[in-house]
Design a protein around this motif. Structure first.
Motif, PDB file in Angstrom:
ATOM      1  N   UNK A   1       0.825  -1.217   0.000  1.00 36.13           N
ATOM      2  CA  UNK A   1       0.000   0.000   0.000  1.00 36.13           C
ATOM      3  C   UNK A   1       0.858   1.266   0.000  1.00 36.13           C
ATOM      4  N   UNK A   2       2.121   1.146   0.424  1.00 31.13           N
ATOM      5  CA  UNK A   2       2.970   2.334   0.583  1.00 31.13           C
ATOM      6  C   UNK A   2       3.206   3.066  -0.732  1.00 31.13           C
ATOM      7  N   UNK A   3       3.121   4.392  -0.686  1.00 33.72           N
ATOM      8  CA  UNK A   3       3.420   5.234  -1.859  1.00 33.72           C
ATOM      9  C   UNK A   3       4.542   6.213  -1.592  1.00 33.72           C
ATOM     10  N   UNK A   4       4.669   6.681  -0.320  1.00 30.63           N
ATOM     11  CA  UNK A   4       5.671   7.693   0.005  1.00 30.63           C
ATOM     12  C   UNK A   4       6.310   7.352   1.350  1.00 30.63           C
ATOM     13  N   UNK A   5       7.644   7.497   1.440  1.00 36.07           N
ATOM     14  CA  UNK A   5       8.340   7.322   2.711  1.00 36.07           C
ATOM     15  C   UNK A   5       8.945   8.662   3.112  1.00 36.07           C
ATOM     16  N   UNK A   6       8.941   8.941   4.405  1.00 33.74           N
ATOM     17  CA  UNK A   6       9.489  10.219   4.849  1.00 33.74           C
ATOM     18  C   UNK A   6      10.437  10.037   6.019  1.00 33.74           C
ATOM     19  N   UNK A   7      11.385  10.962   6.129  1.00 36.37           N
ATOM     20  CA  UNK A   7      12.365  10.927   7.213  1.00 36.37           C
ATOM     21  C   UNK A   7      12.519  12.334   7.775  1.00 36.37           C
ATOM     22  N   UNK A   8      12.701  12.436   9.079  1.00 40.16           N
ATOM     23  CA  UNK A   8      12.831  13.748   9.705  1.00 40.16           C
ATOM     24  C   UNK A   8      13.579  13.664  11.030  1.00 40.16           C
ATOM     25  N   UNK A   9      14.217  14.742  11.392  1.00 48.44           N
ATOM     26  CA  UNK A   9      14.757  14.882  12.740  1.00 48.44           C
ATOM     27  C   UNK A   9      16.264  14.965  12.814  1.00 48.44           C
TER      28      UNK A   9
END
Ligand code: WTA
Length: 635
Positions: free
Chosen positions: A365-373
């Motif tokens: 189902x995943x379309x976008x991955x994000x990273x932060x910090x």
């Protein structure tokens, strides 16, 4: 032409140019076309950077919660707004629709009003990641109270400092919280935090774990009976664009934590705009941000940005490794999550686990991955890309800060080609620059400098609560005329930015910003300790770990070093929780210092990180002989 959604790279450049050339038109149009206002603004912005005076949408009247909930009801009333996944897999999830969220927030808002909370009052929220936390934040915003969420892993001393600083009238907490197999007693921590004289009049207690708590007559009240009886509708407060929405504390390199103040309209417009573009928002998406609501990422994307766009957002109470290390992947599978937004530290720890934890679950189902910090290292980036995104999901490495309110530099999913470890390009409206010595802008590409932003943006923090001078000094003084982020960055040959880390003494451990000064303060309370200096050094899992250099008092030198080490870490834990513990403690005879008596942390950092070939300018050092001794005994 609408500026709310960017569809390709060419359009990104077009919008970017427009936002620089005609910022009033650009932001004005976005604000006008996508939100519900009681009354339009007279002026899009007004500012004087040097004085840290920034205002957006002046004279506008608005309520952010009406924009998060009420306006969606006719079209999306039955759509899930929040999906709550409890800590225990035995407990049933809650699917809270927009209609249901309206009712919950209205009831909570009515409870707060009935307990005397008014527009402008500060309410501290110390709750686990349960629906009541989101509902409490929204209820405050609905009635114009300023929420200040305190991460429910902080110690009593940390709570005390924050509550005192903002002069909170109320605290909303719970009896306890679940964290994996453990429970924490939250109410007991609150009792300890406000045992002395306090501005807090009422403590509202949510029942979560069902454990015994002591309730102070006249001060402490259970939420449930009030909530049961509360009316199911609520008239929102009409807020001015620049009325404060919340205060969120972040640690600085020196002194006490800074209460960053965010105001209403600008924050609303930009969190919504960035959510929509960075994460490539579609109407049937399920967005999951793993950050706690106690951090800015939780505020801006788990909650406000998602709801402003009428999205479905997942709220997870537990931890990635409970009941096993496949928990994140099982949640993605269970709810068919489309956007998954997490931190490098979580990725780094999950990639050391058995890969079967991943393959057991369907992540298609995943379309976008994000990273932060914090900066995401190359290895973690590739693992995330190959094994979680299966090379078909763009990764957005989003750079921003508590102070900036929303994402500043990041790829836009399905628009900006990614490059591992690069946050890539500034979003429209963000005039990122690199500054060098003597306040000069470093132009051209393949250069490095101090990352600054030279034009205001709507979601900037407006001040530090109660200390505007410190706000000016911290952000607007190093490079007058710009906002200084405190981070260093490089710009590559095509203009992509890579963040190289903090230029001051803040260390990011497992995604948490830790000021080293307050940790040193705690260490120095140990009776055997004379002085201490704490620096960060790279750590495989945590990103950075803490290295402490400690000198002992004469009477302390006869003590067993191992015991002193243990006691120091216990002391730190009692102040900051285990996150502040030192991984390495080296006892030294003396610390390198300047003539004016300042500890040269820069040199200690070079030693801890094994970068000893160049110590930079050492001419101000009064005791160079100690350096070799420290190196010889390095851990
Ligand atoms: C660091 C979190 C590299 C940076 C939203 C910043 C990052 C500080 C990134 C703010 C990233 C955040 N790449 N470094 N993608 N995102 N940082 O206030 O040093 O908790 O100044 O806000 O985290 O941390 P804060």
């Amino acid at each position: 032409m609408s500026y709310y959604k960017i569809s390709d790279l060419e359009q990104y450049f077009k919008h970017y140019k427009k936002s620089v050339r005609e910022p009033r038109k650009f932001w004005g149009k976005i604000a006008e076309e996508n939100f519900l206002w009681y009354q339009g603004w007279e002026k899009v912005f007004e500012f004087e950077m040097i004085k840290g005076e920034i205002k957006w949408f002046l004279g506008g009247k608005v309520n952010i919660v009406k924009n998060c909930i009420d306006r969606h009801l006719s079209k999306r009333g039955d759509k899930p707004a929040i999906i709550f996944e409890p800590n225990s897999i035995e407990e049933k999830e809650q699917i809270i629709t927009y209609n249901e969220l309206y009712t919950r927030v209205a009831k909570m808002a009515n409870v707060l009003r009935s307990q005397g909370v008014k527009k402008g009052d500060r309410v501290c929220i110390y709750l686990p990641m349960i629906p009541e936390l989101a509902v409490a934040m929204l209820a405050c915003a609905r009635i114009g109270a300023i929420h200040s969420v305190i991460f429910a892993g902080f110690s009593a001393a940390a709570v005390n400092a924050r509550v005192k600083d903002c002069g909170a009238k109320m605290i909303i907490t719970a009896d306890g919280s679940y964290r994996g197999a453990k429970t924490l007693q939250l109410k007991t921590i609150i009792d300890e935090a406000i045992k002395e004289e306090t501005s807090v009049e009422k403590v509202l207690v949510v029942k979560r774990t069902g454990e015994e708590v002591s309730m102070k007559e006249g001060r402490d009240i259970w939420l449930a009976p009030l909530y049961e009886e509360a009316e199911e509708t609520n008239i929102a407060e009409i807020m001015d664009s620049e009325d404060p929405l919340f205060i969120l504390y972040t640690s600085g390199s020196t002194g006490k934590p800074k209460g960053m103040v965010h105001t209403t309209a600008g924050y609303m417009v930009q969190t919504a705009y960035t959510f929509n573009n960075v994460f490539h928002n579609n109407d049937d998406d399920v967005f999951w941000c793993t950050a706690d609501l106690g951090w800015i990422t939780g505020h801006s994307y788990l909650l406000y940005g998602a709801l402003l766009n009428g999205a479905t957002t997942v709220l997870f109470e537990g931890i990635p490794t409970y009941p096993d290390a496949g928990r994140f992947w099982s949640i993605i599978d269970k709810y068919k999550v489309t956007q998954f937004y997490t931190a490098p530290t979580a990725i780094r720890s999950l990639m050391t686990e058995d890969y079967e934890h991943v393959t057991k679950h369907d992540l298609s189902s995943l379309r976008v991955l994000g990273s932060v910090g914090e900066p995401i290292n190359e290895e973690a980036w590739h693992w995330f890309n190959d094994f979680i995104g299966k090379k078909r999901c763009p990764i957005v490495d989003t750079w921003w800060q508590t102070e900036t309110g929303s994402i500043m530099i990041s790829p836009l999913a399905y628009v900006t080609p990614a490059k591992p470890t690069y946050a890539t390009l500034p979003l429209p409206g963000i005039q990122a620059v690199l500054m060098g010595e003597k306040n000069t802008e470093i132009t051209g590409n393949q250069v490095m400098g101090s990352l600054c932003i030279k034009f205001p943006w709507p979601s900037m923090a407006r001040t530090i609560w109660g200390d505007h001078e410190r706000y000016i000094k911290t952000y607007f003084s190093d490079f007058p005329g710009t906002y200084f982020t405190g981070d260093g960055a490089l710009r590559d040959e095509v203009g992509y930015y890579r963040i190289t880390g903090r230029t001051d003494d803040v260390v990011i451990v497992s995604g948490h910003n830790l000021g080293t000064a307050p940790i040193e303060d705690a260490i120095n309370q140990h009776p055997a300790v004379a002085e201490s200096a704490v620096v960060g050094y790279p750590h495989e899992i945590k990103g950075n770990a803490l290295y402490g250099y400690i000198t002992l008092k004469a009477e302390g030198t006869s003590r067993d070093r191992e015991n002193v080490r243990k006691e120091i870490n216990q002391l730190i834990t009692s102040h900051f929780g285990p996150i502040g513990k030192l991984d390495k403690i080296q006892f030294v005879d003396d610390l390198p210092k300047t003539r004016s008596g300042k500890i040269l942390r820069r040199i200690l950092r070079s030693i801890a990180t094994n970068e000893m070939d160049n110590f930079g300018d050492t001419s101000t050092m009064i005791n160079p002989e100690v350096v070799q001794h420290i190196i010889d005994n390095k851990l």
